[in-house]
Write an enzyme that holds these catalytic residues in place. Structure first.
Site, PDB file in Angstrom:
ATOM      1  N   VAL A  60       0.795  -1.218   0.153  1.00 60.30           N
ATOM      2  CA  VAL A  60       0.070  -0.139  -0.186  1.00 60.30           C
ATOM      3  C   VAL A  60       0.964   1.350   0.035  1.00 60.30           C
ATOM      4  O   VAL A  60       1.957   1.332   0.308  1.00 60.30           O
ATOM      5  CB  VAL A  60      -0.859  -0.045   1.268  1.00 60.30           C
ATOM      6  CG1 VAL A  60      -1.850  -1.082   1.133  1.00 60.30           C
ATOM      7  CG2 VAL A  60      -0.202  -0.186   2.441  1.00 60.30           C
ATOM      8  N   GLU A  61       0.141   2.397  -0.398  1.00 60.69           N
ATOM      9  CA  GLU A  61       0.775   3.830  -0.574  1.00 60.69           C
ATOM     10  C   GLU A  61       2.045   3.652  -1.331  1.00 60.69           C
ATOM     11  O   GLU A  61       2.961   4.299  -1.067  1.00 60.69           O
ATOM     12  CB  GLU A  61       1.106   4.092   1.031  1.00 60.69           C
ATOM     13  CG  GLU A  61       0.133   4.479   1.994  1.00 60.69           C
ATOM     14  CD  GLU A  61       0.381   5.267   3.078  1.00 60.69           C
ATOM     15  OE1 GLU A  61       1.527   5.906   3.295  1.00 60.69           O
ATOM     16  OE2 GLU A  61      -0.513   5.474   4.023  1.00 60.69           O
ATOM     17  N   GLY A  62       1.759   2.943  -2.556  1.00 60.27           N
ATOM     18  CA  GLY A  62       2.918   2.798  -3.580  1.00 60.27           C
ATOM     19  C   GLY A  62       3.655   1.488  -3.254  1.00 60.27           C
ATOM     20  O   GLY A  62       4.440   1.502  -2.322  1.00 60.27           O
TER      21      GLY A  62
END
Length: 819
Positions: free
Chosen positions: A501-503
């Site tokens: 997640v988040e990149g």
């Protein structure tokens, strides 16, 4: 002989000027002074001086007169540069311009000012923040049982949800004027870290509303009316937010988002208004099943030009109540068996008024900039906190277990193979906490560190992965059996979530860290690109020649420091870590030079050579991580007891830097250039190797010792040390008791081994030892208590067969949350 001496003197002078980064004017004056000195000393005759003047004067004039230099030199370079300059999309530009350059800029540019690092005031918790950590967070952690949450409920207990709302855990970023807690970045990080040492499910639940989402977007970009309406409700827990960005066809590539909205007229609250008709399919949205309001990212189109001349307005963010007609919300994903709320959101022909755009109509099309600007702060807090929490659990529990658990009559922590894994856990644990504190403090200093946040997200979740894997290896069967005793299994399951997640980490390493860092951190590259796009030859000329001098200086510095092992670099302090400052300065100069050559040779192709740019990103990352270790150690009073951890962490980073450079040189498309770069950076061969076994043994030993570095690394965590029935409390109690009883316990076990004590069971042996006078009654009672604690700490859970076969434990239906 005189000629040789003159030549050597000239080379030495030129080398010093290049190493010091002298300006063009100083170079010109130095050459003129050198020629004049040769003439005065009679080494050059009048004819030779005249000839040199005839040759050097036009060159000096050409280089030092900007107008002439631009016309005869720079104009041609400028034309070529513009021709090969790669195109930049609007989303790329917004991503590049988002956030701030901080300490990583110093590291990228080759001459880090260590005094500047030392002067950074890392955050301290305020009295209010500390009280919240000691009271509300402590109370929350005591309410949490991750095994029950995941294996039985697959949701937080209702009393936990109520407590989170009542105590405003979802409002840490919201200002006090709207009823929020208004905590700083480090406080948010510390709170999430402590919760995550207890329950990742609860930590993610708290983390998301305080990270990228409606609350933060409203605070920075919302209209006054939007803030007044939503923020008090979010602060009080009356509204639960989620943010819908990702979907089946879009993850990190927001530009490929298929979700769209069309500007049109429609009916809202009984009247016709100008608005947007939305169609979207989102997935993987945390808190979606319980959300009452969703932030939505979509591409906005205006085919009828109701808002202006543009048809494709761009990515836009809006705030929509979850019960709005057409919004479908409420189902659940089951992310890796964990229990935090996550699910899909869909909408078909959902009409919303324009004033539901976050920031109003003026912010239409500016959603991507809003997201990337806010993400740089949230990404520096949330996932690094989860990674650090996993590191703390791995560190403290493994240290205790390795001293308690015995094989071949020895604690397993004394075996070198186990110590190798423990050293990684210990070194990473120290580095994780050091990086967490410095990186989170950036937000409190008003910095939005876009590159640093990417470094922290990638490397701290990767350290989490390695630490948990190593802890699982050491715990063996103790770690793989589910149940209320298992403090590793659910963290092990959660690792891919932090990685993804988040990149996603692959994208973050291969595209973001160096791709963004090279352009943002470099003092000349982005301004040169801007000058070329603006057709500004004057600015480009000044930048280009400054850049040329910068490159020469960094190359000479890299080679000189390579020849001297970094000894010419200035260290900000003497002592055990002075040579580390010098080594990092040397590698910083090398990164600056290699990056310049790579960008010059490959140009825009470097962007597509992801594995090459990833390796340069690794160099920048480990320069940053190692520098956080130095600062953390210094800020903590430079305790000798921590030195082995410092040695392991920095030597590990230097070895990783060495490996990254080696692989970069070996894979550089132009093999000749690659070989020349290797000779400049490592003129004497490989410089840095992985930490010695002796250092790893010291780290492992410290992990098994009470107090000291063990407590500092694992601070701001929840261990329930006073509860012998708790998932971590039982290990803490067994460990503390062993520390007190170990001399007697060792004496007892050695006597058993020598045959001085007979019996097949522990209690029989204990009675024989007491009757034989080998131990007294108090010691026997202490041993008896420890043996009970030891067995309770190392055994695993078992369940009635029918319980598992019913499916309730492993594969039963996922329950819906009851609000």
């Amino acid at each position: 002989m005189v000629a040789v001496a003159v030549l050597l003197l000239a080379l030495a002078g030129a080398w010093i000027l290049a190493y010091r980064g002298a300006s063009l004017a100083i170079w010109t004056g130095a050459v003129a002074a050198f020629v004049a000195a040769l003439a005065v000393l009679g080494i050059l005759g009048p004819a030779s001086v005249a000839l040199l003047a005839l040759v050097l004067t036009p060159v000096a004039v050409l280089l030092n007169v900007p107008a002439l230099r631009r016309k005869l030199i720079t104009a041609r370079i400028f034309k070529t540069f513009r021709a090969v300059l790669p195109p930049m999309t609007q989303t790329e530009r917004e991503a590049l311009e988002a956030g701030d350059i901080w300490w990583e800029g110093e590291l990228f540019q080759g001459r880090p000012d260590w005094d500047r690092l030392h002067a950074i005031n890392v955050s301290r918790l305020s009295d209010e923040e500390q009280a919240f950590l000691d009271n509300q967070v402590e109370t929350l952690c005591a309410m949490l049982d991750e095994d029950d949450i995941i294996r039985e409920r697959r949701d937080l207990p209702q009393e936990v949800w109520d407590y989170l709302k009542r105590e405003r855990f979802f409002s840490m970023i919201i200002p006090r004027e709207f009823g929020g807690l208004a905590f700083g970045s480090l406080a948010q990080s510390t709170i999430v870290t402590k919760i995550a040492t207890r329950s990742i499910s609860a930590a993610v639940t708290v983390m998301v509303p305080n990270s990228l989402g409606p609350g933060e977007l409203l605070m920075h970009y919302g209209t006054d009316e939007q803030k007044a309406h939503w923020l008090p409700r979010l602060a009080a827990g009356e509204e639960i937010p989620c943010f819908a960005l990702t979907g089946p066809d879009v993850g990190s590539d927001a530009g490929g988002m298929p979700d769209y909205g069309v500007v049109c007229k429609g009916e809202h609250e009984g009247r016709e208004v100008l608005g947007i008709r939305l169609n979207f399919t989102k997935r993987y949205i945390t808190l979606a099943p319980v959300a009452t309001v969703l932030g939505l990212a979509f591409k906005l189109h205006d085919p009828d030009h109701l808002l202006g001349d543009r048809e494709d307005i761009g990515i836009t963010c809006a705030l929509i109540p979850a019960n709005h007609p057409g919004v479908q919300i409420g189902e659940r994903h089951f992310p890796m068996g964990l229990a935090f709320m996550n699910g899909p959101i869909e909408g078909k022909d959902v009409f919303v008024p324009l004033d539901w755009i976050i920031g109003g109509q003026a912010m239409a099309g500016r959603g991507w900039r809003m997201l990337v600007e806010c993400l740089s702060v949230g990404r520096a807090i949330s996932l690094p906190a989860l990674g650090t929490a996993a590191g703390k659990v791995s560190y403290r529990m493994t240290g205790a277990y390795a001293r308690i658990r015995r094989q071949f009559k020895l604690p397993i922590g004394r075996f070198e193979g186990v110590q190798e894994a423990m050293a990684r856990i210990g070194g990473y644990g120290y580095m994780l906490e050091a990086s967490r504190v410095l990186t989170a403090s950036a937000g409190d200093l008003g910095v939005k560190p876009s590159v640093v946040s990417a470094i922290a997200k990638y490397h701290m979740t990767e350290m989490m992965r390695q630490s948990v894997n190593d802890a699982m290896d050491i715990h063996a069967g103790r770690g793989i059996i589910y149940g209320p005793r298992n403090y590793l299994g659910y963290g092990y399951q959660a690792v891919p979530i932090g990685i993804t997640v988040e990149g996603a980490n692959i994208l973050t390493r291969n595209l973001m860290i160096f791709g963004q860092g090279a352009i943002r951190c470099h003092p000349y590259v982005f301004p040169e690109m801007e000058a070329a796009r603006d057709d500004d030859l004057v600015a480009f000329d000044r930048l280009f020649f400054s850049h040329l001098g910068y490159s020469i200086n960094r190359g000479v510095r890299a080679f000189t420091l390579g020849l001297t092992g970094g000894r010419l670099a200035t260290a900000p302090e003497a002592g055990s870590n002075a040579h580390y400052y010098q080594a990092l300065t040397r590698m910083s100069a090398s990164l600056a030079f290699v990056s310049d050559v790579a960008m010059g040779v490959l140009g825009g192709e470097l962007k597509r050579r992801e594995r090459l740019s990833a390796r340069l990103g690794d160099v920048l990352s480990h320069l940053y991580l190692a520098s956080t270790v130095l600062k953390y150690h210094r800020d903590g009073g430079a305790q000798d007891s921590e030195q082995a951890h410092v040695d392991w962490a920095i030597q590990h980073s230097l070895a990783e830097i060495n490996t990254a450079f080696d692989e970069f040189f070996a894979n550089f498309p132009n093999r000749l250039v690659g070989r020349l770069l290797q000779l400049v950076v490592f003129p004497l061969g490989r410089s840095y190797r992985r930490p010695a076994d002796a250092i790893g043994a010291k780290v492992a030993t410290a992990m098994m010792a009470p107090g000291g570095v063990r407590d500092r690394v694992t601070t701001h965590a929840y261990w329930a040390a006073d509860n012998p029935d708790d998932v971590t409390g039982r290990m803490e109690q067994a460990f503390d008791t062993l520390v007190a009883v170990e001399p007697v316990y060792d004496r007892f076990q050695k006597a058993v081994g020598r045959g001085e004590i007979v019996g097949l069971e522990f209690e029989t042996r204990l009675e024989h030892a007491r009757s034989a006078g080998l131990i007294d009654a108090d010691e026997a009672q202490l041993l008896r208590r420890y043996e009970a604690l030891r067995m309770d700490a190392i055994i695993t859970d078992a369940f009635p067969r029918e319980t598992l076969e019913s499916g309730a434990q492993t594969g039963g239906p996922v329950r819906k949350h009851v609000a």
